[in-house]
Design an enzyme around this catalytic site. Structure first.
Site, mmCIF file in Angstrom:
data_model
loop_
_atom_site.group_PDB
_atom_site.id
_atom_site.type_symbol
_atom_site.label_atom_id
_atom_site.label_comp_id
_atom_site.label_asym_id
_atom_site.label_seq_id
_atom_site.Cartn_x
_atom_site.Cartn_y
_atom_site.Cartn_z
ATOM 1 N N GLY A 52 0.806 -1.214 0.000
ATOM 2 C CA GLY A 52 0.000 0.000 0.000
ATOM 3 C C GLY A 52 0.839 1.264 0.000
ATOM 4 O O GLY A 52 1.912 1.320 0.597
ATOM 5 N N HIS B 253 14.244 1.648 -6.754
ATOM 6 C CA HIS B 253 14.548 3.078 -6.716
ATOM 7 C C HIS B 253 15.206 3.497 -5.401
ATOM 8 O O HIS B 253 15.621 4.650 -5.263
ATOM 9 C CB HIS B 253 13.284 3.879 -6.987
ATOM 10 N N TYR C 189 10.127 9.204 -3.750
ATOM 11 C CA TYR C 189 9.529 7.864 -3.645
ATOM 12 C C TYR C 189 10.580 6.857 -3.186
ATOM 13 O O TYR C 189 10.337 6.043 -2.281
ATOM 14 C CB TYR C 189 8.952 7.454 -4.997
ATOM 15 N N ARG D 233 16.161 -1.393 -20.045
ATOM 16 C CA ARG D 233 16.313 -1.284 -18.590
ATOM 17 C C ARG D 233 15.360 -2.246 -17.879
ATOM 18 O O ARG D 233 15.764 -2.973 -16.966
ATOM 19 C CB ARG D 233 16.051 0.149 -18.139
#
Length: 264
Positions: free
Chosen positions: A70, A111, A134, A172
């Site tokens: 979530g 990331h 993020y 990628r």
């Protein structure tokens, strides 16, 4: 494992995972802030805003395991990510601590380490290098889960998810592709292993090109079965030549590394 909770079940990956997990556990509790539709066989549907601690405490109650997906899954403003990803993840961990300490699979992201060059093979012992707010929120979730293990003994596996879509879209994502079946296999192992402590795993399939090293997590018994090579011909035909001067080509985070900072 009698009851597994899946948060973020209305998102793209959550929707697919909800279907894939159907029937694997006696009860699958699915949750999201968005509408989830009617409950399927063996399901419990709970609409929940993860920013609301009291609601989250009821959400996690009686769960034996949690797959926490979530939150906001793309780059956004700090304020929005703060509420959904920082506060929401804290609420899940704190509520879990107070209601039985179930094992948690935290959906982290590639990331969290997006500023590493593609030619650098990375493992979880190396410093984080987030490529976005993020990505920072995922680093926070990993650090939070480490704290809850060290302080309270709550076990977590943080999965730095690569590109979990039906097909890769460029070179990628060929290296980062994670098939749904391999993700389900990983979930199986996370909750079947006698002990996981606090472990970070890169969520990628058995692709030909690899940027991450999962050798530290062999004890989980997870062996990806799929590979993005089945899409190679299609991707090569669709993509033009890459430029080595392009940061989106040089760095593992791709275009996220040059997107800049979102502002209100």
């Amino acid at each position: 494992m009698k009851r597994l909770l899946l948060t973020g079940a209305a998102g793209g990956m959550g929707t697919r995972l909800r279907r894939a997990l159907a029937g694997k556990y006696p009860t699958l509790r699915v949750s999201d802030i968005a509408d989830l539709g009617p409950a399927g066989e063996g399901e419990e549907v709970v609409q929940c805003d993860l920013r609301d601690y009291a609601a989250v405490e009821e959400l996690v109650r009686d769960c034996d395991g949690i797959v926490h997906l979530g939150g906001i899954s793309l780059e956004d403003t700090f304020d929005r990510i703060l509420e959904a990803n920082f506060r929401g993840t804290y609420n899940v961990y704190e509520a879990a601590r107070k209601t039985g300490k179930p094992r948690i699979l935290f959906g982290s992201s590639n990331h969290a380490t997006g500023f590493y060059p593609r030619e650098t093979s990375i493992d979880p012992s190396m410093p984080i290098r987030p490529d976005s707010i993020y990505g920072v929120s995922k680093c926070f979730g990993e650090a939070l889960s480490r704290y809850y293990f060290d302080q309270f003994g709550m076990e977590s596996v943080c999965v730095r998810i690569g590109f979990c879509f039906p097909e890769p879209i460029d070179r990628r994502s060929m290296a980062l592709w994670l098939s749904l079946n391999d993700l389900v296999r990983l979930i199986d192992r996370v909750f079947a292993a006698p002990r996981v402590a606090h472990t970070i795993v890169y969520g990628v399939s058995d692709n030909l090109e690899k940027w991450q090293d999962n050798s530290h997590a062999r004890f989980l018994g997870w062996q990806p079965q799929d590979s993005s090579e089945q899409f190679r011909e299609k991707i090569e035909a669709a993509c033009g030549p890459d430029s080595n001067d392009d940061p989106a080509v040089r760095l593992q985070g791709g275009k996220w590394t040059v997107a800049g900072h979102f502002e209100d």
